[in-house]
Design an enzyme around this catalytic site. Structure first.
Site, mmCIF file in Angstrom:
data_model
loop_
_atom_site.group_PDB
_atom_site.id
_atom_site.type_symbol
_atom_site.label_atom_id
_atom_site.label_comp_id
_atom_site.label_asym_id
_atom_site.label_seq_id
_atom_site.Cartn_x
_atom_site.Cartn_y
_atom_site.Cartn_z
ATOM 1 N N ARG A 99 -2.138 -32.782 11.924
ATOM 2 C CA ARG A 99 -3.340 -32.933 11.094
ATOM 3 C C ARG A 99 -3.221 -34.179 10.218
ATOM 4 N NH1 ARG A 99 -8.572 -31.705 10.788
ATOM 5 N NH2 ARG A 99 -9.307 -31.603 8.631
ATOM 6 N N GLY A 106 -5.146 -25.641 5.385
ATOM 7 C CA GLY A 106 -6.479 -25.926 4.829
ATOM 8 C C GLY A 106 -7.491 -24.903 5.336
ATOM 9 N N PHE A 159 8.403 8.822 12.029
ATOM 10 C CA PHE A 159 9.165 9.224 10.844
ATOM 11 C C PHE A 159 8.130 9.676 9.814
ATOM 12 C CE2 PHE A 159 11.234 7.982 6.856
ATOM 13 C CZ PHE A 159 12.587 8.181 7.081
ATOM 14 N N GLU A 203 8.618 -2.122 -6.192
ATOM 15 C CA GLU A 203 8.982 -1.466 -7.458
ATOM 16 C C GLU A 203 10.131 -0.478 -7.219
ATOM 17 O OE1 GLU A 203 5.852 -1.881 -6.326
ATOM 18 O OE2 GLU A 203 5.163 -3.353 -7.789
ATOM 19 N N GLU A 247 8.397 1.640 3.513
ATOM 20 C CA GLU A 247 9.848 1.898 3.399
ATOM 21 C C GLU A 247 10.339 1.596 1.988
ATOM 22 O OE1 GLU A 247 12.250 1.417 6.742
ATOM 23 O OE2 GLU A 247 10.590 1.838 8.096
ATOM 24 N N GLU A 295 3.302 11.653 2.181
ATOM 25 C CA GLU A 295 2.161 12.581 2.162
ATOM 26 C C GLU A 295 1.042 11.953 1.334
ATOM 27 O OE1 GLU A 295 3.338 16.508 0.940
ATOM 28 O OE2 GLU A 295 4.748 16.676 2.630
HETATM 29 C C1 LIG Z 1 0.899 0.523 7.317
HETATM 30 C C2 LIG Z 1 1.760 1.577 6.709
HETATM 31 C C3 LIG Z 1 2.666 2.251 7.520
HETATM 32 C C4 LIG Z 1 3.465 3.254 6.976
HETATM 33 N N1 LIG Z 1 4.317 3.963 7.787
HETATM 34 C C5 LIG Z 1 4.961 5.054 7.303
HETATM 35 C C6 LIG Z 1 5.725 5.893 8.169
HETATM 36 O O1 LIG Z 1 5.866 5.642 9.359
HETATM 37 N N2 LIG Z 1 6.298 7.018 7.644
HETATM 38 C C7 LIG Z 1 6.166 7.345 6.332
HETATM 39 O O2 LIG Z 1 6.723 8.374 5.933
HETATM 40 N N3 LIG Z 1 5.462 6.558 5.488
HETATM 41 C C8 LIG Z 1 4.855 5.429 5.937
HETATM 42 N N4 LIG Z 1 4.117 4.638 5.098
HETATM 43 C C9 LIG Z 1 3.973 5.030 3.703
HETATM 44 C C10 LIG Z 1 4.668 4.105 2.721
HETATM 45 O O3 LIG Z 1 6.056 4.266 2.822
HETATM 46 C C11 LIG Z 1 4.107 4.426 1.340
HETATM 47 O O4 LIG Z 1 2.795 3.927 1.303
HETATM 48 C C12 LIG Z 1 4.935 3.816 0.226
HETATM 49 O O5 LIG Z 1 6.176 4.460 0.141
HETATM 50 C C13 LIG Z 1 4.224 3.915 -1.134
HETATM 51 O O6 LIG Z 1 3.752 5.204 -1.371
HETATM 52 P P1 LIG Z 1 2.239 5.437 -1.841
HETATM 53 O O7 LIG Z 1 1.364 4.688 -0.916
HETATM 54 O O8 LIG Z 1 2.020 6.881 -1.983
HETATM 55 O O9 LIG Z 1 2.142 4.729 -3.248
HETATM 56 P P2 LIG Z 1 2.542 5.389 -4.661
HETATM 57 O O10 LIG Z 1 3.863 6.021 -4.572
HETATM 58 O O11 LIG Z 1 1.405 6.213 -5.134
HETATM 59 O O12 LIG Z 1 2.647 4.085 -5.558
HETATM 60 C C14 LIG Z 1 1.519 3.389 -6.060
HETATM 61 C C15 LIG Z 1 2.051 2.214 -6.916
HETATM 62 O O13 LIG Z 1 2.833 2.725 -8.018
HETATM 63 C C16 LIG Z 1 4.127 2.157 -7.984
HETATM 64 N N5 LIG Z 1 5.120 3.127 -8.416
HETATM 65 C C17 LIG Z 1 5.274 4.403 -8.001
HETATM 66 N N6 LIG Z 1 6.318 4.979 -8.628
HETATM 67 C C18 LIG Z 1 6.857 4.041 -9.440
HETATM 68 C C19 LIG Z 1 7.943 3.998 -10.350
HETATM 69 N N7 LIG Z 1 8.747 5.052 -10.527
HETATM 70 N N8 LIG Z 1 8.175 2.854 -11.032
HETATM 71 C C20 LIG Z 1 7.386 1.770 -10.861
HETATM 72 N N9 LIG Z 1 6.338 1.736 -10.020
HETATM 73 C C21 LIG Z 1 6.069 2.855 -9.311
HETATM 74 C C22 LIG Z 1 4.346 1.782 -6.521
HETATM 75 O O14 LIG Z 1 5.357 0.792 -6.372
HETATM 76 C C23 LIG Z 1 2.974 1.279 -6.131
HETATM 77 O O15 LIG Z 1 2.801 -0.033 -6.573
HETATM 78 C C24 LIG Z 1 3.353 3.579 5.599
HETATM 79 C C25 LIG Z 1 2.452 2.866 4.798
HETATM 80 C C26 LIG Z 1 1.657 1.883 5.342
HETATM 81 C C27 LIG Z 1 0.691 1.173 4.448
#
Ligand SMILES: Cc1cc2nc3c(=O)[nH]c(=O)nc-3n(C[C@H](O)[C@H](O)[C@H](O)COP(=O)(O)OP(=O)(O)OC[C@H]3O[C@@H](n4cnc5c(N)ncnc54)[C@H](O)[C@@H]3O)c2cc1C
Length: 382
Positions: free
Chosen positions: A271, A342, A123, A370, A366, A127
């Site tokens: 333990r 521990g 999925f 936030e 997913e 980006e």
């Molecule tokens: C191990 C792993 C597997 C994954 N697998 C998939 C996958 O299969 N397919 C896929 O499409 N994606 C996947 N992801 C991506 C994942 O869904 C995103 O990392 C996630 O949605 C957060 O996006 P970001 O990392 O760009 O963080 P950002 O969107 O840059 O957010 C950074 C921080 O800002 C906060 N933030 C952002 N906007 C707001 C707002 N409006 N209000 C308050 N806080 C906010 C966020 O909560 C976060 O704490 C995966 C991620 C990981 C780590």
């Protein structure tokens, strides 16, 4: 809501628990250490019908419902969180293609996802510069003859190195003509499509046996029949799939947390300190009481969301609440499990530290916590 499980749900739960304890659990430590893709386990999950639990039987699925799906996810996650996330995404992909695909797409992909022929489904929404806000995506799909050319980059894509099919979201309308989420479509991209490049797997804190890779799409050509769900219809598909996916991740968090509690109970009974098993110290008992209460609360929220989805009722807010609470509770529970162990909680030999590392991602993917709060607040204020 009926809290009593029916025969099908009990059967799926028993089947998943048996496979998890007999086949997956003995390998879980090694999978984490070696970051090895669990190909045989994914095949086994497919053979048991656990990669297509919500897919109809006519397309090779189990058609066992959302509650059964949650129960199975919990069992697999309790043994190995890495396996469970790929199980969750594959179920999500199969379900999305069944729901939004045309007859040809359904027939071509869904039975092969269910049988494990396509190994897993992926999925690809996120980006490098667009995670929480997918409207900011830059990947484009341009019409080219009777097909499309995809250009751009995707980040953090679970299972994509092994997936037979990847759902890829791309912009089909410019931001000027189709602002926000309006100009986004999605495409079924086969493994090995020309111009699809799979990057180096990420070196992660947890779920280390689950494959997480960046994708590059460089003039990646797909046929006209690969557009899923109609032109500019992609955002709706992503949001609906993620609503269901959140039940999967809530279930994953519950499974990890349950395993952490079970290990803590075992450890606390064995333990000894000050001449008695640590389970006799009230401080430890209170920790276990809080952990179990949080776990049960998470489970009830998750069952409500699953139940609503199964009955065809709205469940977006319920799924967000379940995912928010279960993921945050799982981190608290796993953290306390380390404390109960521990010094042994801090070393690799004991599973407590793996559970804490695995649980950590559940508040991120997913939709972060936030973003779940944003979804819930919107519905509270509506
Ligand atoms: C191990 C792993 C597997 C994954 N697998 C998939 C996958 O299969 N397919 C896929 O499409 N994606 C996947 N992801 C991506 C994942 O869904 C995103 O990392 C996630 O949605 C957060 O996006 P970001 O990392 O760009 O963080 P950002 O969107 O840059 O957010 C950074 C921080 O800002 C906060 N933030 C952002 N906007 C707001 C707002 N409006 N209000 C308050 N806080 C906010 C966020 O909560 C976060 O704490 C995966 C991620 C990981 C780590």
């Amino acid at each position: 809501m009926d809290l009593e499980l029916n025969e099908t749900q009990r059967l799926i739960q028993r089947t998943a628990r048996d496979f998890a304890t007999r086949v997956i659990l003995p390998q879980a430590h090694d999978l984490d250490e070696t970051e090895r893709f669990p190909r045989e386990i994914m095949k086994g999950l497919a053979e048991l019908g656990l990669l297509s639990i919500n897919v109809s039987e006519g397309l090779g699925g189990s058609s066992a419902g959302v509650v059964a799906y949650s129960l199975a996810m919990q069992e697999i996650a309790a043994a190995c969180a890495s396996c469970s996330v790929m199980m969750s995404v594959t179920n999500m992909v199969g379900e999305a293609i069944e729901r939004f695909g045309n007859e040809e797409q359904r027939a071509r992909y869904v039975p092969r996802l269910a049988s494990g022929e396509l190994v897993v489904g992926s999925f690809a929404l996120s980006e490098p510069d667009a995670g929480s806000d997918p409207a900011g995506m830059r990947t484009t799909a341009t019409p080219d003859g009777d097909g499309w050319v995809l250009d751009g980059a995707k980040q953090w894509i679970t299972g994509a190195s092994y997936a037979g099919v990847i759902i890829v979201w791309a912009r089909t309308g410019s931001l000027e003509t189709h602002p926000g989420t309006r100009g986004i479509s999605c495409f079924l991209v086969d493994a090995g499509s020309p111009g699809l490049k799979i990057g180096k797997p990420e070196d992660k804190l947890g779920i280390r046996a689950s494959d997480t890779v960046p994708l590059e799409l460089e003039r990646c050509r797909v046929g006209g029949g690969q557009l899923l769900g109609g032109m500019h219809g992609g955002f709706k598909i992503a949001m609906m799939a993620l609503d269901g996916g959140r039940i999967g991740i809530a279930s994953q968090a519950i499974g990890i947390a349950r395993a952490a509690i079970e290990e803590s109970v075992r450890f606390a009974k064995e333990r000894k300190s000050f001449g008695v098993p640590i389970a006799q110290h009230q401080a430890i008992q209170w920790k276990l009481a809080d952990m179990q209460t949080e776990l049960d609360a998470a489970n009830l929220l998750c069952m409500r969301a699953a139940w609503n989805k199964e009955l065809g009722r709205p469940y977006s807010r319920e799924a967000a609440m379940a995912k928010l609470f279960a993921s945050e509770a799982a981190i608290r529970i796993c953290n306390e499990a380390v404390q109960i162990h521990g010094g042994y909680g801090y070393i690799r030999e004991f599973a407590a530290e793996r559970h804490l590392r695995d649980a950590r991602v559940t508040t991120i993917y997913e939709g972060t916590s936030e973003i779940q709060r944003l979804v819930i607040a919107r519905s509270v204020l509506a």
